[in-house]
Motif scaffolding. Structure first.
Motif, short mmCIF file in Angstrom:
data_model
loop_
_atom_site.label_atom_id
_atom_site.label_comp_id
_atom_site.label_asym_id
_atom_site.label_seq_id
_atom_site.Cartn_x
_atom_site.Cartn_y
_atom_site.Cartn_z
N ILE A 92 -6.04 8.62 9.98
CA ILE A 92 -5.43 9.72 9.24
C ILE A 92 -6.36 10.10 8.08
CG2 ILE A 92 -3.49 10.42 7.77
CD1 ILE A 92 -1.67 8.64 9.36
N GLN A 93 -6.48 11.38 7.82
CA GLN A 93 -7.26 11.85 6.68
C GLN A 93 -6.47 11.65 5.38
OE1 GLN A 93 -10.55 13.41 6.37
NE2 GLN A 93 -9.95 12.77 4.32
N ASP A 94 -7.03 10.88 4.46
CA ASP A 94 -6.44 10.66 3.14
C ASP A 94 -7.02 11.68 2.17
OD1 ASP A 94 -4.93 9.27 1.13
OD2 ASP A 94 -6.79 8.28 0.50
N VAL A 95 -6.45 11.74 0.94
CA VAL A 95 -6.98 12.67 -0.07
C VAL A 95 -7.38 11.98 -1.36
CG1 VAL A 95 -5.67 14.59 0.90
CG2 VAL A 95 -4.72 13.31 -1.02
N GLY A 96 -7.31 10.65 -1.42
CA GLY A 96 -7.90 9.93 -2.54
C GLY A 96 -6.98 9.61 -3.71
N ALA A 97 -5.68 9.89 -3.59
CA ALA A 97 -4.74 9.63 -4.69
C ALA A 97 -3.75 8.53 -4.30
CB ALA A 97 -3.99 10.90 -5.05
N ARG A 98 -3.45 7.66 -5.25
CA ARG A 98 -2.56 6.53 -4.97
C ARG A 98 -1.20 6.97 -4.45
NH1 ARG A 98 -2.01 3.89 -10.01
NH2 ARG A 98 -0.19 5.19 -10.41
N PHE A 99 -0.69 8.08 -4.93
CA PHE A 99 0.67 8.46 -4.54
C PHE A 99 0.72 9.31 -3.27
CE2 PHE A 99 -0.26 10.62 -8.76
CZ PHE A 99 -0.90 11.73 -8.23
N TYR A 100 -0.41 9.51 -2.59
CA TYR A 100 -0.38 10.15 -1.27
C TYR A 100 -0.07 9.06 -0.27
CZ TYR A 100 -1.66 14.09 1.74
OH TYR A 100 -1.64 15.16 2.63
N THR A 101 1.02 9.19 0.47
CA THR A 101 1.65 8.02 1.09
C THR A 101 0.93 7.46 2.31
OG1 THR A 101 3.12 9.39 2.46
CG2 THR A 101 3.91 8.73 0.27
N TYR A 102 -0.06 8.15 2.86
CA TYR A 102 -0.66 7.63 4.08
C TYR A 102 -1.35 6.28 3.88
CZ TYR A 102 0.08 12.38 5.83
OH TYR A 102 0.64 13.58 6.20
N ILE A 103 -1.90 6.05 2.69
CA ILE A 103 -2.54 4.74 2.49
C ILE A 103 -1.49 3.63 2.46
CG2 ILE A 103 -4.55 5.71 1.33
CD1 ILE A 103 -3.37 4.71 -1.33
N TRP A 104 -0.27 3.95 2.06
CA TRP A 104 0.78 2.93 2.07
C TRP A 104 1.41 2.79 3.45
CZ3 TRP A 104 -0.77 0.16 -1.46
CH2 TRP A 104 -1.31 0.70 -2.63
N THR A 105 1.32 3.83 4.27
CA THR A 105 1.64 3.65 5.69
C THR A 105 0.65 2.67 6.31
OG1 THR A 105 2.62 5.85 5.94
CG2 THR A 105 1.74 4.83 7.93
N LEU A 106 -0.63 2.82 5.96
CA LEU A 106 -1.63 1.86 6.43
C LEU A 106 -1.28 0.45 5.96
CD1 LEU A 106 -4.36 0.92 7.55
CD2 LEU A 106 -5.43 1.79 5.44
N HIS A 146 -8.22 6.30 -6.48
CA HIS A 146 -8.79 4.99 -6.14
C HIS A 146 -10.27 5.04 -5.81
CE1 HIS A 146 -8.25 6.42 -2.03
NE2 HIS A 146 -6.95 6.56 -2.26
N GLY A 147 -10.81 6.20 -5.42
CA GLY A 147 -12.23 6.29 -5.15
C GLY A 147 -12.68 5.49 -3.95
N MET A 148 -11.83 5.41 -2.90
CA MET A 148 -12.15 4.61 -1.72
C MET A 148 -11.78 5.39 -0.47
SD MET A 148 -10.79 0.88 -3.08
CE MET A 148 -11.77 -0.14 -1.98
N THR A 149 -12.29 4.95 0.67
CA THR A 149 -11.87 5.49 1.96
C THR A 149 -10.77 4.61 2.53
OG1 THR A 149 -13.42 4.19 3.28
CG2 THR A 149 -14.25 6.27 2.36
N ALA A 150 -10.17 5.05 3.62
CA ALA A 150 -9.09 4.28 4.24
C ALA A 150 -9.58 2.91 4.69
CB ALA A 150 -8.49 5.05 5.41
N ALA A 151 -10.76 2.84 5.29
CA ALA A 151 -11.28 1.55 5.75
C ALA A 151 -11.57 0.63 4.58
CB ALA A 151 -12.53 1.75 6.60
N GLU A 152 -12.10 1.16 3.50
CA GLU A 152 -12.35 0.35 2.32
C GLU A 152 -11.04 -0.16 1.72
OE1 GLU A 152 -16.52 2.41 0.76
OE2 GLU A 152 -14.59 3.23 0.09
N LEU A 153 -10.04 0.70 1.66
CA LEU A 153 -8.73 0.26 1.17
C LEU A 153 -8.13 -0.82 2.07
CD1 LEU A 153 -7.22 3.67 0.08
CD2 LEU A 153 -7.51 1.69 -1.41
#
Length: 416
Positions: free
Chosen positions: A138-152, A202-209
């Motif tokens: 999924i394409q993220d946008v780099g902000a903590r409150f964008y929920t896709y990283i927490w889906t990950l 956060h300044g990271m990509t999904a894989a880095e996170l």
């Protein structure tokens, strides 16, 4: 040897993903996503596994095919399920919603809803789907409150509970990712817009996170089942500090109110207005680039420009949202014009706008549920703004925590 129709379609999709030469082929020198590199390797990471994909409309190849269609058509991959995040697999739901369970009409695959599911409940979904491996793209946008990283994050936890593996296919951070910025979440304020203590930008990509989640949070006494069996497929050709327009990749809106990369650039700052009674531009053609409310006038833009924040100007603006806050009403406010992306700090800009909005508009109010505390990660920003603090004082308050996060972040970066 002959190929079935499924095999021919899959081969064509893989060739497109890998950068095949010919009409419509991607130009040389562009970024190649994790999915493209997976395809170029013949899907070796997925060999012999029943696969489920967590994705949405952003999960596309360089020639705009959806990865679910490509994987389903390829006999080298046993794709058995699709999992949709917030907004859904097809991206039709607004913020705070999803599409529910369904069957994908294009492939016939079952589509499971992950939204508002975590822990054992989500682990049970993975078990019921009969998968061995969860693939996230999924394409993220780099902000903590964008929920896709927490889906990950939730999928990683659930996969560990269910004994499944996770493969993360990387995509660019569209806003540069040169540095982290903003306050770090404090755990008492954890929610689906921030599960763990990372910086607001956060300044990271999904894989880095994913690597950071596995190394820092899915381990130890708090999570004895972890870490998850994680594999990441990095991009090639992406450099830290590159903005999305430099990648050569097509932009697909990751959510209904994220229409362009410019939206993403502003989002980490102006989304803070979700925690106030001002519109953050939902229901307009430029969400998160305009902010305002009934009764706001030119004084706000004048005060914001007087801060002389680097990289951005604020223009007096008027707009009428078609839905969400102040729907159907003429709002006065500001429009952000970013003139130097390298210098622009969206979090400081957002704080500057909060500070000046409170000073110049007598109607300013926080949401009664103090949602701003969830967005910023503590009650500190709200209390400092209420106390009349300026941008530098507020940023100074989070500096020590940001420095600590920055040191941890460095250990998990994949790109220079």
């Amino acid at each position: 040897m002959t190929l079935s129709r499924r095999g021919v379609l899959g081969l064509a999709g893989a060739m497109g993903a890998a950068g095949a030469v010919g009409a419509g082929a991607p130009r040389a020198g562009r970024v190649r996503t994790g999915f493209e590199r997976l395809a170029a390797d013949g899907y070796a990471e997925l060999a012999g596994q029943k696969v489920g994909v967590v994705t949405n409309p952003t999960g596309i190849t360089a020639d705009a095919r959806h990865l679910v269609d490509v994987l389903h058509a390829d006999e080298r991959v046993d794709l058995v399920a699709v999992f949709g995040p917030e907004h859904g697999f097809r991206g039709t739901a607004q913020a705070g919603g999803s599409e529910g369970a369904s069957r994908d009409p294009a492939t016939g695959l079952p589509v499971y809803d992950t939204y508002d599911k975590s822990g054992q409940r989500l682990a049970d979904v993975f078990t019921a789907a009969g998968i061995d491996t969860v693939v996230f793209d999924i394409q993220d946008v780099g902000a903590r409150f964008y929920t896709y990283i927490w889906t990950l994050y939730d999928c990683m936890r659930a996969a560990a509970l269910a004994g499944k593996a996770v493969v993360v296919l990387d995509r660019p951070n569209p806003v540069g990712a040169r540095r982290a910025a903003g306050p770090v979440l404090e755990r008492p304020y954890a929610s689906f817009v921030g599960r763990e203590p990372i910086a607001l930008a956060h300044g990271m990509t999904a894989a880095e996170l994913a690597r950071l989640f596995n190394g820092e949070f899915l381990t130890g006494r708090s999570f004895p089942e972890g870490p998850v069996r994680l594999r990441t497929v990095a991009m090639s050709g992406w450099r830290r500090g590159s903005f999305f327009g430099e990648t050569g990749l097509p932009w697909v809106p990751p959510s209904p109110n994220m229409p362009t990369p410019d939206t993403a650039l502003a989002y980490a700052g102006t989304c803070l207005f979700e925690g106030t009674n001002l519109s953050e531009g939902r229901g307009t053609t430029t969400p998160f680039e305009v902010v305002g409310a009934e009764g706001v006038d030119r004084r706000w833009a004048e005060a914001a420009n007087a801060l002389e924040l680097p990289g951005v100007w604020f223009r007096e603006a008027y707009f009428t949202p078609t839905f969400s806050k102040h729907a159907g009403k003429v709002c006065g406010g500001i429009r952000l014009i970013v003139h130097d992306r390298e210098a622009f700090d969206p979090v400081r800009a957002g704080i500057g706008l909060l500070v000046t909005a409170r000073r110049t508009w007598s109607g300013f109010a926080w949401r009664t549920d103090h949602w701003i505390d969830k967005l910023t990660g503590s009650d500190r920003v709200r209390k400092l703004v209420d106390a009349g603090a300026g941008v530098e004082e507020i940023a100074g308050d989070w500096a020590a925590g940001l420095a600590r996060f920055g040191a941890v972040r460095e250990e998990y970066l994949l790109y220079g």
